[in-house]
Design an enzyme around this catalytic site. Structure first.
Site, PDB file in Angstrom:
ATOM      1  N   CYS A 244      29.417  75.833 -22.691  1.00 32.82           N
ATOM      2  CA  CYS A 244      30.156  75.446 -21.473  1.00 32.82           C
ATOM      3  C   CYS A 244      31.637  75.654 -21.744  1.00 32.82           C
ATOM      4  O   CYS A 244      32.048  75.948 -22.849  1.00 32.82           O
ATOM      5  CB  CYS A 244      29.918  73.978 -21.163  1.00 32.82           C
ATOM      6  SG  CYS A 244      28.201  73.512 -21.114  1.00 32.82           S
TER       7      CYS A 244
ATOM      8  N   GLU B 112      20.977 103.058 -22.183  1.00 32.15           N
ATOM      9  CA  GLU B 112      21.600 102.330 -21.060  1.00 32.15           C
ATOM     10  C   GLU B 112      23.110 102.212 -21.188  1.00 32.15           C
ATOM     11  O   GLU B 112      23.778 101.997 -20.192  1.00 32.15           O
ATOM     12  CB  GLU B 112      20.964 100.961 -20.864  1.00 32.15           C
ATOM     13  CG  GLU B 112      21.166  99.968 -21.968  1.00 32.15           C
ATOM     14  CD  GLU B 112      20.549  98.604 -21.610  1.00 32.15           C
ATOM     15  OE1 GLU B 112      20.554  98.208 -20.438  1.00 32.15           O
ATOM     16  OE2 GLU B 112      20.062  97.931 -22.523  1.00 32.15           O
TER      17      GLU B 112
ATOM     18  N   ARG C  90      31.885  81.390 -19.987  1.00 31.58           N
ATOM     19  CA  ARG C  90      31.134  80.536 -20.927  1.00 31.58           C
ATOM     20  C   ARG C  90      30.004  79.778 -20.214  1.00 31.58           C
ATOM     21  O   ARG C  90      29.141  79.178 -20.871  1.00 31.58           O
ATOM     22  CB  ARG C  90      32.068  79.528 -21.589  1.00 31.58           C
ATOM     23  CG  ARG C  90      33.228  80.119 -22.369  1.00 31.58           C
ATOM     24  CD  ARG C  90      34.129  79.044 -22.924  1.00 31.58           C
ATOM     25  NE  ARG C  90      33.394  78.179 -23.834  1.00 31.58           N
ATOM     26  CZ  ARG C  90      33.190  78.481 -25.122  1.00 31.58           C
ATOM     27  NH1 ARG C  90      33.659  79.615 -25.608  1.00 31.58           N
ATOM     28  NH2 ARG C  90      32.504  77.685 -25.899  1.00 31.58           N
TER      29      ARG C  90
ATOM     30  N   LYS D 107      23.108  93.255 -14.199  1.00 27.93           N
ATOM     31  CA  LYS D 107      22.689  92.310 -15.242  1.00 27.93           C
ATOM     32  C   LYS D 107      21.367  91.651 -14.877  1.00 27.93           C
ATOM     33  O   LYS D 107      20.567  91.334 -15.719  1.00 27.93           O
ATOM     34  CB  LYS D 107      23.757  91.227 -15.447  1.00 27.93           C
ATOM     35  CG  LYS D 107      23.451  90.264 -16.586  1.00 27.93           C
ATOM     36  CD  LYS D 107      23.277  90.981 -17.920  1.00 27.93           C
ATOM     37  CE  LYS D 107      22.783  90.068 -19.021  1.00 27.93           C
ATOM     38  NZ  LYS D 107      22.356  90.825 -20.218  1.00 27.93           N
TER      39      LYS D 107
HETATM   40  C1  AGP Z   1      18.266  95.382 -21.203  1.00 31.73           C
HETATM   41  O1  AGP Z   1      19.431  95.606 -21.986  1.00 31.73           O
HETATM   42  C2  AGP Z   1      18.591  95.358 -19.721  1.00 31.73           C
HETATM   43  N1  AGP Z   1      19.644  94.458 -19.441  1.00 31.73           N
HETATM   44  C3  AGP Z   1      17.330  95.123 -18.874  1.00 31.73           C
HETATM   45  O2  AGP Z   1      16.306  95.959 -19.364  1.00 31.73           O
HETATM   46  C4  AGP Z   1      16.800  93.676 -18.868  1.00 31.73           C
HETATM   47  O3  AGP Z   1      16.269  93.353 -20.129  1.00 31.73           O
HETATM   48  C5  AGP Z   1      15.693  93.595 -17.804  1.00 31.73           C
HETATM   49  O4  AGP Z   1      16.256  93.884 -16.552  1.00 31.73           O
HETATM   50  C6  AGP Z   1      15.048  92.209 -17.759  1.00 31.73           C
HETATM   51  O5  AGP Z   1      15.996  91.255 -17.385  1.00 31.73           O
HETATM   52  P1  AGP Z   1      15.616  89.697 -17.558  1.00 31.73           P
HETATM   53  O6  AGP Z   1      15.396  89.472 -19.015  1.00 31.73           O
HETATM   54  O7  AGP Z   1      16.815  88.972 -17.042  1.00 31.73           O
HETATM   55  O8  AGP Z   1      14.390  89.434 -16.760  1.00 31.73           O
END
Ligand code: AGP
Length: 615
Positions: free
Chosen positions: A2, A495, A27, A610
């Site tokens: 946090c 990636e 954070r 993300k």
């Molecule tokens: C991996 O580096 C990527 N960010 C992506 O493959 C990720 O692992 C995938 O989208 C799953 O995301 P999650 O773990 O949040 O479900």
């Protein structure tokens, strides 16, 4: 993880604390709050959501005044993100308020004792227990806040960076840290408190960084007093001049969040097994498993669903579960599983792995499994995320926010949680004997330091990245526990550097991929000492005889592969099932350095998000 911010001085505290919290949202950002004191009134405002949501709530109250303020932006570890669980927390009397970054491991027994002494609790947090423990000590011993904090912290087990305020003592804030960072900005007749210097760097470049096990009483009326929590011994505060800028501070001095998160892995793994892995007692404690142990013991099959890196962690878990717990495991891409009309039986257990806890395909797979009667267990990193609320039970990774799109610490902490579950079940089933179990627990406890040792290869890995940054393809090979790591290494390179890469089981080479081998094909081969070593050595010789370039990930001290490969990166020796926690580190750094050398946007690679909350 946090973020905490505080101000005590001659200015209006509200704008300083709010802006400081925004700087610390990297954070944690699931809820936020602020306590302000104007000499008479102590006002606490807090809400689920981000700091911007806190601002909206504060605006409606229109009573944000006072020159003392403490604020908090939360990354939940105990208690889902909601208004009540947000910080700051009051003590029962309403005289004390606290903000806290960390985990109090023994909060449950402490809470029981306080309830027996008549205390009531409004939240599910460990932090509210801590502030009432401080109050209980202060009232019973009739002592100062500073002394009460010191005595109470000697009863607490865990990690903390706290700021505590007593509304009856104007102009004074008590802070303390153990295992979580805390910096004090020293201005002209004003002080700043924060998890790092980003909230106060624009006001002062003079800072005191408390050491672990230190506390401080910050007062406008007298000099700052720093002491040891253990025995109250005074410490001479060292005020340092900061030479870093804002952006560097948010990234902890690293150039990218991804690199910072790679280096956070020893801490993240430690936080993930903290309070759960007790080698000296020969115990693994996981409420989500303990409360459902019969379901796991009676399960005919475990189905693991996930996407991307989380799917790779699931593959590692398959090898670990079947090695130790002897329960059949199937690992499925969530996106495939949800549409293929899978056979799901009532005595199946489905484990869903997701860092974000929001991945649409994984959520859909969970709902399908629940509809067909399976028990669903979640392994998430975001407390209170949709998946963590949809599953019947779960265990969180405590990796802290993962900002870089490329998952790194999520992968290693997911493996840590899954390995703990497998060992917990193996012990209960008797599929491993006592001595093997104790040995495994003690070795797991060594993993953070072995990850730290592996990270020391960074300079060598950067040099190797320089050699291979312009190749257009790369193969990754691994066997057994490290076959999934080969897939994960390939994904990392793809990636963030946009170089085509593929992972294969090493033995698969002769079934096609070896046709790709020539002097333009670098091959990363994970060749740890106990992982079918001789067979991997012959795979490397097959590659070398076709002019392929080989980067070997080997066990420290290996000389055979050093003699035949073009480069080797060493990892410390450990038990083969735990090697993925180490072998993935060089692959993370290799892809990171190549991407940086190619000028790619490492933290936000093109086309990626993300959290994939759409299908
Ligand atoms: C991996 O580096 C990527 N960010 C992506 O493959 C990720 O692992 C995938 O989208 C799953 O995301 P999650 O773990 O949040 O479900």
């Amino acid at each position: 993880m946090c973020g905490i911010v505080g101000y005590i001085g001659h200015r209006d505290a509200y704008p300083i604390v709010i802006k400081g919290l925004k700087r610390l949202e990297y954070r944690g950002y699931d809820s936020a709050g602020i306590a302000l004191f104007d000499g008479n009134t102590l006002e606490v405002t807090k809400t689920k959501g981000k700091v911007a949501d806190l601002e909206r709530v504060a605006l409606q109250k229109n009573s944000m005044k006072g020159s003392i303020g403490i604020g908090h932006t939360r990354w939940a570890t105990h208690g889902v993100p909601n208004d009540v669980n947000s910080h700051p927390h009051y003590s029962n009397s309403g005289n004390l308020v606290i903000i806290h970054n960390g985990i109090i491991e023994n909060y449950e027994p402490l809470k029981k004792e306080l309830i027996a002494r008549g205390y009531t609790f409004h939240s599910d947090t460990d932090t509210e227990v801590l502030i009432n423990l401080i109050e209980d000590v202060q009232v019973n011993e009739n002592i100062s806040l500073e002394k009460a904090v010191q005595i109470a912290l000697n009863q607490a087990i865990g990690a903390y960076a706290i700021a505590v305020f007593d509304k009856r003592v104007d102009g004074e804030v008590v802070v303390a840290r153990l295992g979580s960072p805390l910096a004090i900005g020293v201005g002209e007749n004003e002080f700043f408190i924060a998890s790092d210097a980003s909230p106060f760097i624009e006001y002062t470049s003079s800072a005191i960084y408390l050491e672990d096990g230190e506390m401080a009483t910050i007062s406008l009326q007298k000099e700052i007093c720093v002491s040891k929590i253990k025995d109250g011994a005074l410490v001479d505060p060292y005020i340092q001049k900061l030479q870093i800028n804002l952006e560097q501070i948010e990234k902890g001095g690293f150039d990218h969040f991804m690199l910072k998160e790679i280096y956070e892995q020893p801490h993240a793994i430690n936080d993930t097994f903290r309070g759960r892995l007790l080698p000296n007692e020969g115990v693994i404690k996981m409420a989500g498993i303990d409360d459902n142990i019969d379901k796991f013991l009676n399960a005919k099959r475990i189905i693991i669903v996930a996407c991307g890196t989380s799917w790779h962690a699931g593959l590692v878990a398959e090898y670990i579960f079947e090695e130790f717990a002897r329960i059949p495991v199937e690992v499925e891409y969530a996106s495939e599983f949800r549409y293929r009309n899978p056979i799901i039986n009532k005595d199946d257990i489905l484990i869903a792995i997701s860092q974000s806890g929001e991945t649409a395909d994984t959520m859909a797979a969970i709902k399908l499994a629940k509809q067909r009667g399976a028990f669903v267990f979640g392994v998430c990193n975001v407390v209170g995320s949709s998946i963590s609320r949809e599953t019947h039970a779960g265990a969180y990774t405590h990796a802290g926010p993962e900002i870089g799109v490329a998952s790194t610490k999520a992968f290693t902490t997911q493996i840590t949680v899954l390995a703990l579950i497998a060992l917990r079940l193996a012990k209960q089933k008797g599929s491993i004997d006592n001595s093997q179990y104790h040995y495994l627990l003690h070795e797991m406890e060594q993993m953070p330091s072995k990850v730290t040792e592996t990270l020391e290869q960074n300079d060598l890995i950067e040099q190797i990245a320089e050699v291979y940054k312009d190749y257009s393809d790369c193969l990754y090979l691994g066997r057994g526990f490290n076959f999934p790591v080969a897939l994960e290494g390939a994904l990392k390179l793809k990636e963030i550097s946009y170089i085509h890469a593929e992972g294969y089981p090493a033995a698969e080479m002769k079934h096609g991929p070896i046709a790709l081998i020539d002097e333009n094909m670098p091959v990363v081969v994970i060749a740890t000492k106990k992982g079918h070593y001789e067979k991997v050595v012959s795979n490397i010789q097959e590659i070398k005889s076709r002019k392929g370039k080989v980067i070997g990930i080997v066990t420290k001290g290996d000389t055979s592969i050093k003699a035949i490969a073009d480069h080797v990166i060493e990892i410390p020796e450990t038990l083969e099932p735990f090697t993925p926690l180490l072998t993935t580190i060089p692959l993370q750094l290799f892809s990171y350095h190549i991407a940086v050398k190619l000028g790619k946007n490492v933290d936000q690679p093109r086309n990626l998000a993300k959290s994939v909350t759409v299908e």
